[in-house]
Design a protein around this motif. Structure first.
Motif, PDB file in Angstrom:
ATOM      1  N   VAL A  40       0.860  -1.185   0.000  1.00  0.00           N
ATOM      2  CA  VAL A  40       0.000   0.000   0.000  1.00  0.00           C
ATOM      3  C   VAL A  40       0.895   1.235   0.000  1.00  0.00           C
ATOM      4  N   SER A  41       0.307   2.390  -0.327  1.00  0.00           N
ATOM      5  CA  SER A  41       1.056   3.635  -0.173  1.00  0.00           C
ATOM      6  C   SER A  41       0.174   4.671   0.498  1.00  0.00           C
ATOM      7  N   VAL A  42       0.824   5.727   1.005  1.00  0.00           N
ATOM      8  CA  VAL A  42       0.123   6.749   1.779  1.00  0.00           C
ATOM      9  C   VAL A  42       0.021   8.039   0.978  1.00  0.00           C
ATOM     10  N   ASN A  43      -1.169   8.634   0.986  1.00  0.00           N
ATOM     11  CA  ASN A  43      -1.458   9.907   0.339  1.00  0.00           C
ATOM     12  C   ASN A  43      -1.958  10.897   1.389  1.00  0.00           C
ATOM     13  N   PRO A  44      -1.900  12.202   1.106  1.00  0.00           N
ATOM     14  CA  PRO A  44      -2.451  13.175   2.059  1.00  0.00           C
ATOM     15  C   PRO A  44      -3.903  12.894   2.448  1.00  0.00           C
ATOM     16  N   VAL A  45      -4.698  12.338   1.513  1.00  0.00           N
ATOM     17  CA  VAL A  45      -6.095  12.046   1.839  1.00  0.00           C
ATOM     18  C   VAL A  45      -6.201  10.988   2.937  1.00  0.00           C
ATOM     19  N   ASP A  46      -5.215  10.098   3.029  1.00  0.00           N
ATOM     20  CA  ASP A  46      -5.223   9.097   4.103  1.00  0.00           C
ATOM     21  C   ASP A  46      -5.210   9.783   5.463  1.00  0.00           C
ATOM     22  N   THR A  47      -4.357  10.789   5.602  1.00  0.00           N
ATOM     23  CA  THR A  47      -4.245  11.475   6.888  1.00  0.00           C
ATOM     24  C   THR A  47      -5.504  12.277   7.203  1.00  0.00           C
ATOM     25  N   LYS A  48      -6.160  12.779   6.156  1.00  0.00           N
ATOM     26  CA  LYS A  48      -7.390  13.544   6.359  1.00  0.00           C
ATOM     27  C   LYS A  48      -8.562  12.656   6.776  1.00  0.00           C
ATOM     28  N   GLN A  49      -8.459  11.354   6.505  1.00  0.00           N
ATOM     29  CA  GLN A  49      -9.527  10.428   6.858  1.00  0.00           C
ATOM     30  C   GLN A  49      -9.433   9.962   8.308  1.00  0.00           C
ATOM     31  N   ARG A  50      -8.333  10.295   8.975  1.00  0.00           N
ATOM     32  CA  ARG A  50      -8.211   9.914  10.379  1.00  0.00           C
ATOM     33  C   ARG A  50      -9.197  10.700  11.233  1.00  0.00           C
ATOM     34  N   GLY A  51      -9.569  10.119  12.366  1.00  0.00           N
ATOM     35  CA  GLY A  51     -10.384  10.861  13.308  1.00  0.00           C
ATOM     36  C   GLY A  51     -11.707  10.204  13.606  1.00  0.00           C
ATOM     37  N   PRO A  52     -12.578  10.892  14.339  1.00  0.00           N
ATOM     38  CA  PRO A  52     -13.864  10.316  14.742  1.00  0.00           C
ATOM     39  C   PRO A  52     -14.677   9.795  13.565  1.00  0.00           C
TER      40      PRO A  52
END
Length: 341
Positions: A40-52
């Motif tokens: 897998v790879s990580v994109n900025p959208v991955d980090t934005k999907q974190r959270g409640p």
């Protein structure tokens, strides 16, 4: 099966809440295929999907988008793939993500992995390639042939999306490709990935474009910090030019209003989320990217590889992404030995 995500809704967006999970292996129906995820790879959208997690029905929640792996099984209506096929894809924002051993994904947004790439290199490409391709050929409606002339400015050319967009534009169009980068290493990376010229986005860009003699710019691709650059864009873009944005909708449009600039938004999840009639175009464009890679015309933008796929490793990859200073893509490959999580 092993996965990384949330068993319960976290209280905030802290990366520390990402956890190793043990989930039931899903089974494909309809046009879904079941993929054994290898990298897998990580994109900025991955980090934005974190959270409640607002909808408790989405728990447990698995994050991640880009993946490369092997088809394990197919649904009764699937016709594009069979078990054993090596594939790559970017998934959909409204479904369980790629950070799991076995993932269900609609075959219409999947393509065969480039045969010349290993799984790690292939996992770096899908989301950024789809975003770049749709921007150039769907949003801007540039013709994918060398007859297309003019200038394309890619703001943030050394990142994941930018470094694929510059390659595609350089290979498939006659446009002069100008990228932006603010460090020597990112400038070198951008030049190595398709840019004819590189300017510094930490300085006023319009005078730099003028000094190159390639303006006014016909197409501006706002990959990062677009609102910050709107005054410059208003100066360097031509009347009736085109601006496509992926990073923010909160912009002051006054600088481009009186030039009658066409404003486009690109969101690569639109087709799968809304099940559009042309959803299979993502399968086709990824297949074309695969062909271009195998022909030696497009390269993977993987610059860092972490292992294994686990909560600890993904936390590290998310932190790297959030620095905003990574070149290309960070890939996570392989799963821990059984019992090693």
């Amino acid at each position: 099966m092993r996965a990384v995500g949330y068993a319960a809704s976290p209280p905030d967006r802290s990366v520390e809440h990402l956890a190793d999970l043990d989930l039931e292996r899903p089974a494909p129906t309809g046009r879904d295929i079941l993929v054994r995820v290898v990298a897998v790879s990580v994109n900025p959208v991955d980090t934005k999907q974190r959270g409640p997690v607002a909808d408790e029905r989405r728990l447990p929640r698995v994050l991640g988008f880009d993946a490369a792996g092997v088809v394990e099984a197919v649904g009764e209506d699937a016709t594009l793939f069979r078990p054993g096929d090596a594939v790559f894809y970017a998934g959909a924002v409204d479904r369980q993500g790629s950070n799991q051993e076995f993932q269900l994904v609609d075959e219409r947004i999947v393509a065969r992995k480039p045969s010349s790439l290993d799984f790690a290199d292939a996992a770096a490409l899908p989301l950024t390639a789809i975003t770049a391709w749709e921007t150039l050929f769907d949003r801007f409606r540039i013709q994918p042939d060398l007859s297309e002339k003019g200038t394309l400015l890619v703001i943030g050319a050394a990142g994941g999306v930018g470094s694929v967009a510059t390659q595609i534009a350089r290979e498939l169009t006659g446009l002069t490709v100008v990228g932006t980068a603010s460090r020597e290493e990112s400038r070198a990376f951008a030049l190595d990935h398709g840019c004819h010229h590189v300017i510094d986005h930490s300085q006023a860009m319009a005078p730099q474009i003028e000094a190159l003699g390639v303006g006014p710019v016909d197409y501006v691709f706002g990959v990062t910090q677009t609102p910050h650059h709107m005054a410059d864009i208003g100066q360097l873009i031509r009347p009736f030019g085109h601006l496509c944005v992926i990073d923010s909708a909160e912009m002051d449009l006054a600088p481009i209003r009186f030039k009658s600039v066409s404003l486009h938004f690109e969101y690569m999840f639109t087709r799968p989320v809304f099940q559009t009639a042309d959803m299979i175009e993502q399968h086709r464009l990824l297949a074309e990217i695969s062909r271009l890679v195998d022909a030696g015309r497009i390269r993977s933008t993987r610059t860092r590889t972490l292992a294994p796929i686990s909560a600890a490793t993904l936390r590290e990859a998310h932190r790297l992404s959030e620095t905003g200073r990574t070149l290309g893509k960070t890939v996570i490959a392989g799963w821990p030995a059984e019992g090693g999580m």
